[in-house]
Design an enzyme around this catalytic site. Structure first.
Site, PDB file in Angstrom:
ATOM      1  N   PHE A   1       0.770  -1.171  -0.112  1.00  0.00           N
ATOM      2  CA  PHE A   1      -0.120  -0.217  -0.196  1.00  0.00           C
ATOM      3  C   PHE A   1       0.863   1.288  -0.148  1.00  0.00           C
ATOM      4  O   PHE A   1       1.759   1.609   1.012  1.00  0.00           O
ATOM      5  CB  PHE A   1      -0.870  -0.145   1.092  1.00  0.00           C
ATOM      6  CG  PHE A   1      -1.830   1.171   1.535  1.00  0.00           C
ATOM      7  CD1 PHE A   1      -2.921   1.268   0.572  1.00  0.00           C
ATOM      8  CD2 PHE A   1      -1.345   2.243   2.215  1.00  0.00           C
ATOM      9  CE1 PHE A   1      -3.739   2.439   0.768  1.00  0.00           C
ATOM     10  CE2 PHE A   1      -2.239   3.242   2.505  1.00  0.00           C
ATOM     11  CZ  PHE A   1      -3.465   3.410   1.600  1.00  0.00           C
TER      12      PHE A   1
ATOM     13  N   ASP B   1     -11.429  11.319  12.996  1.00  0.00           N
ATOM     14  CA  ASP B   1     -12.116  10.651  12.326  1.00  0.00           C
ATOM     15  C   ASP B   1     -12.486   9.087  12.661  1.00  0.00           C
ATOM     16  O   ASP B   1     -11.912   8.380  11.641  1.00  0.00           O
ATOM     17  CB  ASP B   1     -12.080  11.103  10.937  1.00  0.00           C
ATOM     18  CG  ASP B   1     -13.160  10.681   9.872  1.00  0.00           C
ATOM     19  OD1 ASP B   1     -13.986  10.267  10.301  1.00  0.00           O
ATOM     20  OD2 ASP B   1     -12.813  10.601   8.593  1.00  0.00           O
TER      21      ASP B   1
END
Length: 262
Positions: free
Chosen positions: A32, A159
């Protein structure tokens, strides 16, 4: 991205709002990649909060590319957010002195309720549509600012949406996407998570797994932050002309009315 990895790698966008994330694959190997991710990713990796960091490279234009181990897994479902591992991982994050020290070293200053309120007031002048409807909630935030005084300042994710929690095939849990990390009252994270995902009657149990009791002071601070976060969401969508989403959060704010307006 391909020139960084060498020949043979296949690179494709990983999605997401920023468009700065990629998946690279060479045969069976997958990694990633992200451009300009959080500068304290190495500490998050060392603490086992995010998937393992493999390497970091700085490009000639100043951009920094990070590569992390690719893990087969899935996002947590909303219904899974009231489970004990979520509470325990968030507790680990909030108690980490290593994370706190790193954010301080890179110059992050604590986010105070006063700063949150000032920012919302500034944005109110630019968002005309809901000014009248939101004003009572801004008055609520102003009148309760003294209730927000605390000496608890920890690393907050900012978040904790269920989409940012990754569980792997072997049941390892991670919290990803740290670009919005702040130093703040832990109630900032707790408010979003509990109000959105945990039924009221289960808050005490969830907080016991997290490691603190439910107190009047904590509940007051969470009330304050969920109002502030909801107003911020309204403005965020208004600024992007996303009327349907802005209306959704305005309705959510109205539903909080009985709990927060006295």
């Amino acid at each position: 991205m391909k020139h960084i990895l060498g020949s043979g790698w296949q690179v494709k966008p990983a999605g997401g709002a920023t468009g700065e994330a990629y998946i690279a694959q060479y045969g069976e190997e997958k990694i990633f990649l992200k451009r300009n991710s959080s500068p304290f990713l190495a500490v998050l990796s060392a603490e086992g909060i995010v998937p393992k960091l493999l390497w970091t490279k700085r490009l000639e234009n100043g951009d920094v590319i990070t590569a992390q181990h690719w893990l087969n897994g899935r996002e947590l479902k909303a219904a899974e957010m009231n489970q004990q591992p979520v509470a325990q991982l968030l507790s680990k994050i909030h108690r980490s002195q290593e994370l706190l020290s790193m954010l301080r070293r890179i110059g992050i200053q604590p986010l105070t309720p006063d700063a949150v309120l000032d920012e919302l007031k500034n944005r109110t002048y630019k968002n005309i549509k809901f000014q009248a409807e939101i004003q009572p909630y801004l008055d609520y935030l102003s009148s309760h600012i003294e209730d927000m005084r605390t000496d608890q300042f920890v690393v907050c994710h900012g978040d904790v949406n269920h989409n940012n929690w990754l569980i792997t095939e072997d049941e390892k849990l991670y919290l990803i996407d740290w670009d919005g990390a702040v130093i703040a009252d832990p109630a900032l994270d707790l408010a979003m998570l509990l109000y959105w995902y945990v039924p009221d009657e289960e808050w005490d149990k969830w907080l016991r797994s997290y490691g603190v009791p439910m107190t009047t002071a904590l509940k007051t601070r969470m009330h304050w932050y969920i109002v502030a976060q909801t107003i911020e969401s309204i403005y965020w969508h208004c600024e992007r002309n996303q009327e349907q989403q802005a209306n959704y959060w305005m309705n959510y704010l109205v539903q909080l009315n009985k709990q927060i307006l006295h």
